[in-house]
Design a protein around this motif. Sequence first.
Motif, PDB file in Angstrom:
ATOM      1  N   ILE B   8       0.826  -1.208   0.000  1.00 37.23           N
ATOM      2  CA  ILE B   8       0.000   0.000   0.000  1.00 37.23           C
ATOM      3  C   ILE B   8       0.862   1.262   0.000  1.00 37.23           C
ATOM      4  O   ILE B   8       0.551   2.248  -0.653  1.00 37.23           O
ATOM      5  CB  ILE B   8      -0.956  -0.029   1.207  1.00 37.23           C
ATOM      6  CG1 ILE B   8      -2.061  -1.055   0.942  1.00 37.23           C
ATOM      7  CG2 ILE B   8      -1.546   1.339   1.490  1.00 37.23           C
ATOM      8  CD1 ILE B   8      -2.831  -1.468   2.146  1.00 37.23           C
ATOM      9  N   ALA B   9       1.954   1.226   0.746  1.00 40.15           N
ATOM     10  CA  ALA B   9       2.844   2.398   0.829  1.00 40.15           C
ATOM     11  C   ALA B   9       4.243   1.986   0.411  1.00 40.15           C
ATOM     12  O   ALA B   9       5.129   1.819   1.240  1.00 40.15           O
ATOM     13  CB  ALA B   9       2.842   2.948   2.253  1.00 40.15           C
ATOM     14  N   PRO B  10       4.450   1.797  -0.899  1.00 43.56           N
ATOM     15  CA  PRO B  10       5.711   1.214  -1.371  1.00 43.56           C
ATOM     16  C   PRO B  10       6.950   2.052  -1.038  1.00 43.56           C
ATOM     17  O   PRO B  10       8.052   1.534  -0.992  1.00 43.56           O
ATOM     18  CB  PRO B  10       5.512   1.092  -2.886  1.00 43.56           C
ATOM     19  CG  PRO B  10       4.334   1.938  -3.223  1.00 43.56           C
ATOM     20  CD  PRO B  10       3.519   2.103  -1.987  1.00 43.56           C
ATOM     21  N   GLU B  11       6.735   3.342  -0.823  1.00 43.34           N
ATOM     22  CA  GLU B  11       7.903   4.194  -0.600  1.00 43.34           C
ATOM     23  C   GLU B  11       8.288   4.260   0.875  1.00 43.34           C
ATOM     24  O   GLU B  11       9.310   4.821   1.234  1.00 43.34           O
ATOM     25  CB  GLU B  11       7.613   5.606  -1.131  1.00 43.34           C
ATOM     26  CG  GLU B  11       6.838   6.519  -0.189  1.00 43.34           C
ATOM     27  CD  GLU B  11       5.368   6.127  -0.008  1.00 43.34           C
ATOM     28  OE1 GLU B  11       4.945   5.141  -0.621  1.00 43.34           O
ATOM     29  OE2 GLU B  11       4.677   6.794   0.765  1.00 43.34           O
ATOM     30  N   ALA B  12       7.457   3.710   1.760  1.00 42.88           N
ATOM     31  CA  ALA B  12       7.687   3.877   3.190  1.00 42.88           C
ATOM     32  C   ALA B  12       8.851   3.023   3.673  1.00 42.88           C
ATOM     33  O   ALA B  12       9.110   1.944   3.156  1.00 42.88           O
ATOM     34  CB  ALA B  12       6.417   3.515   3.957  1.00 42.88           C
ATOM     35  N   ASP B  13       9.556   3.527   4.660  1.00 43.39           N
ATOM     36  CA  ASP B  13      10.638   2.786   5.285  1.00 43.39           C
ATOM     37  C   ASP B  13      10.038   2.060   6.489  1.00 43.39           C
ATOM     38  O   ASP B  13       9.914   2.613   7.576  1.00 43.39           O
ATOM     39  CB  ASP B  13      11.750   3.755   5.721  1.00 43.39           C
ATOM     40  CG  ASP B  13      12.877   3.002   6.404  1.00 43.39           C
ATOM     41  OD1 ASP B  13      12.843   1.758   6.390  1.00 43.39           O
ATOM     42  OD2 ASP B  13      13.778   3.668   6.945  1.00 43.39           O
ATOM     43  N   LEU B  14       9.649   0.810   6.256  1.00 41.41           N
ATOM     44  CA  LEU B  14       8.913   0.091   7.306  1.00 41.41           C
ATOM     45  C   LEU B  14       9.817  -0.277   8.469  1.00 41.41           C
ATOM     46  O   LEU B  14       9.352  -0.521   9.576  1.00 41.41           O
ATOM     47  CB  LEU B  14       8.246  -1.151   6.715  1.00 41.41           C
ATOM     48  CG  LEU B  14       7.162  -0.841   5.668  1.00 41.41           C
ATOM     49  CD1 LEU B  14       6.631  -2.118   5.049  1.00 41.41           C
ATOM     50  CD2 LEU B  14       6.025  -0.042   6.282  1.00 41.41           C
ATOM     51  N   GLU B  15      11.136  -0.309   8.222  1.00 40.97           N
ATOM     52  CA  GLU B  15      12.083  -0.625   9.298  1.00 40.97           C
ATOM     53  C   GLU B  15      12.013   0.410  10.413  1.00 40.97           C
ATOM     54  O   GLU B  15      12.161   0.098  11.587  1.00 40.97           O
ATOM     55  CB  GLU B  15      13.517  -0.628   8.749  1.00 40.97           C
ATOM     56  CG  GLU B  15      13.713  -1.530   7.553  1.00 40.97           C
ATOM     57  CD  GLU B  15      14.238  -2.900   7.959  1.00 40.97           C
ATOM     58  OE1 GLU B  15      15.253  -2.929   8.660  1.00 40.97           O
ATOM     59  OE2 GLU B  15      13.603  -3.904   7.583  1.00 40.97           O
ATOM     60  N   SER B  16      11.765   1.656  10.001  1.00 41.93           N
ATOM     61  CA  SER B  16      11.805   2.728  10.994  1.00 41.93           C
ATOM     62  C   SER B  16      10.414   3.107  11.487  1.00 41.93           C
ATOM     63  O   SER B  16      10.224   4.122  12.134  1.00 41.93           O
ATOM     64  CB  SER B  16      12.495   3.967  10.410  1.00 41.93           C
ATOM     65  OG  SER B  16      11.703   4.477   9.363  1.00 41.93           O
ATOM     66  N   LEU B  17       9.446   2.248  11.186  1.00 42.19           N
ATOM     67  CA  LEU B  17       8.074   2.507  11.604  1.00 42.19           C
ATOM     68  C   LEU B  17       7.967   2.392  13.131  1.00 42.19           C
ATOM     69  O   LEU B  17       8.417   1.421  13.704  1.00 42.19           O
ATOM     70  CB  LEU B  17       7.178   1.452  10.943  1.00 42.19           C
ATOM     71  CG  LEU B  17       5.684   1.638  10.944  1.00 42.19           C
ATOM     72  CD1 LEU B  17       5.297   2.869  10.140  1.00 42.19           C
ATOM     73  CD2 LEU B  17       5.032   0.408  10.320  1.00 42.19           C
ATOM     74  N   ALA B  18       7.378   3.411  13.770  1.00 42.81           N
ATOM     75  CA  ALA B  18       7.183   3.350  15.218  1.00 42.81           C
ATOM     76  C   ALA B  18       6.088   2.326  15.502  1.00 42.81           C
ATOM     77  O   ALA B  18       4.966   2.493  15.035  1.00 42.81           O
ATOM     78  CB  ALA B  18       6.799   4.721  15.760  1.00 42.81           C
ATOM     79  N   PRO B  19       6.410   1.259  16.270  1.00 39.90           N
ATOM     80  CA  PRO B  19       5.445   0.152  16.431  1.00 39.90           C
ATOM     81  C   PRO B  19       4.145   0.586  17.113  1.00 39.90           C
ATOM     82  O   PRO B  19       3.112  -0.025  16.908  1.00 39.90           O
ATOM     83  CB  PRO B  19       6.185  -0.851  17.316  1.00 39.90           C
ATOM     84  CG  PRO B  19       7.614  -0.433  17.289  1.00 39.90           C
ATOM     85  CD  PRO B  19       7.662   1.019  16.990  1.00 39.90           C
ATOM     86  N   ALA B  20       4.221   1.641  17.922  1.00 40.38           N
ATOM     87  CA  ALA B  20       3.013   2.066  18.637  1.00 40.38           C
ATOM     88  C   ALA B  20       2.355   3.278  17.986  1.00 40.38           C
ATOM     89  O   ALA B  20       1.340   3.764  18.468  1.00 40.38           O
ATOM     90  CB  ALA B  20       3.360   2.379  20.092  1.00 40.38           C
ATOM     91  N   GLY B  21       2.946   3.773  16.895  1.00 40.99           N
ATOM     92  CA  GLY B  21       2.408   4.968  16.244  1.00 40.99           C
ATOM     93  C   GLY B  21       1.158   4.659  15.436  1.00 40.99           C
ATOM     94  O   GLY B  21       0.925   3.513  15.055  1.00 40.99           O
ATOM     95  N   ASP B  22       0.364   5.667  15.183  1.00 40.68           N
ATOM     96  CA  ASP B  22      -0.844   5.513  14.375  1.00 40.68           C
ATOM     97  C   ASP B  22      -0.428   5.273  12.923  1.00 40.68           C
ATOM     98  O   ASP B  22       0.204   6.124  12.293  1.00 40.68           O
ATOM     99  CB  ASP B  22      -1.701   6.782  14.480  1.00 40.68           C
ATOM    100  CG  ASP B  22      -3.076   6.591  13.837  1.00 40.68           C
ATOM    101  OD1 ASP B  22      -3.155   5.917  12.789  1.00 40.68           O
ATOM    102  OD2 ASP B  22      -4.054   7.129  14.382  1.00 40.68           O
TER     103      ASP B  22
END
Lengths: 407, 72
Positions: B8-22
């Motif tokens: 859905i968000a191909p450009e996103a850096d999922l590694e740095s995704l805050a696990p508790a963020g919205d």
Amino acid sequence: MADIVMPSLGADMESGRLAQWLIKPGDRIARGDVIAVVETQKGAIEIEAFEAGTVAGLAIGEGEEVPVGAVIARLEAPGEEAAGAEPAAAEPASAASPAPVEPAGPPLREPAAAPAPRPDGARRRVSPAARTLAARLGLDLAGLGPGSGPGGAVVSGDVRRAAEAVRAAGPPAAPPQGARAAGLDLEEMRKAIAAAMARSKREIPHYYLVQVVDLQAASDWLAARNAERSPEARLLIAVLLLKASALALREHGAFNGTWEDGAFRPGAGIHIGNAVAIRGGGLVAPAIHDVDRLDLETLMAKLRDLVTRARRGGLRSSELSDPTVTVSSLGERGVDRLLGVIYPPQVALLGFGRVGERVLARDGVAVVRQSVELSLAADHRVSDGHSGGLFLRRIADLLQEPDRLLA
Amino acid sequence: MLEELARIAPEADLESLAPAGDLRDELDIDSMDHLNLMIALHRRLGVEIPERDYPRLLSLDAAVAYLRTRGA
């Protein structure tokens, strides 16, 4: 004999580059068949046939860029080919048409005449799939030799081999910015938006109206309906807003149509352009046709399909050429209110801000209700604030009784 | 879950995704993206996610915890 011309895919389009032919002389095609892929500022667009017939000849080759309105192919009407005659001579080629029409015969892949000299930086022949793949892999096409496709066109396999060679040779290159939205050139899209919006603000005397719409009834209706259904069959509130807008437009025709040559032309149907934000920046507003006549399930399916194709590529010519009005809908996130800029030559834009809880007054009491701020940006050459107010009121009323949207 | 988010968000850096963020804010997901995510999770994990439970899937951590309780 009928001409197929380079279609106009929006007021801002001047020319298009034919990326790929999907037909060849002798092919029978039906109205609505996808016959070619054209590269535009809005990405690679699939061109559909306006009428049925047999392809008599292709007038331009892949990779050629021609102005809007230039003949790109010729079509024999059904039955006409039975005569077996030579195709009628091409009308005197306008300056716009770079190559004469080719008589029916073997598939014409290269233009017979040398194409007009191209400006520096003209793109080489690359299939759309290869271009998309290269963007995804962060591969610069300029560094590639001739491809293995017809006429040296670069195809997907060439890109894959080149990418493997690059990977073997060293660390991978960082993907370019353009890779954010595969197949779309966001810089080009920005130019198209700039041209259309500057023209709008220059030429269209906008006026704006805003109406708060109580959506509690619509939200409750939607929640009850969706509760029994799997995700695939659920509706978004955006679909109710679209349908209510379309039904109201039936009675308020001054907001559905175009301003052309100094006069208002009512729309032939209610073809609503849906503003779709492109990830990474950019906007496109392809149409869903005859929204007032679609049931909610069909409308939802069409909207989902349209948003997906707007973001990944694969929009069709009919979706970009004839919207009669635009709706921009923020859904459940974002700001309270949006005031749109009309997309010329249209004469109105409806903006639905964020759907959410707000304090509204009801019978002397403050109550918390699901609601939305609905705005209208309209062309003062065609309508006035009074009729605009009635139009918004009508949309608001329809949304109070969701069952009326089923019709 | 991460694979479907990447779709859905191909450009996103999922590694740095805050696990508790919205997730909607972290990935700039709109209503249509969110519905597509629910459809994808339903197909892939066979988990029926009723609409009223959407608020329990707002962050990556919360979504994973929710999906576990639903037997995914």
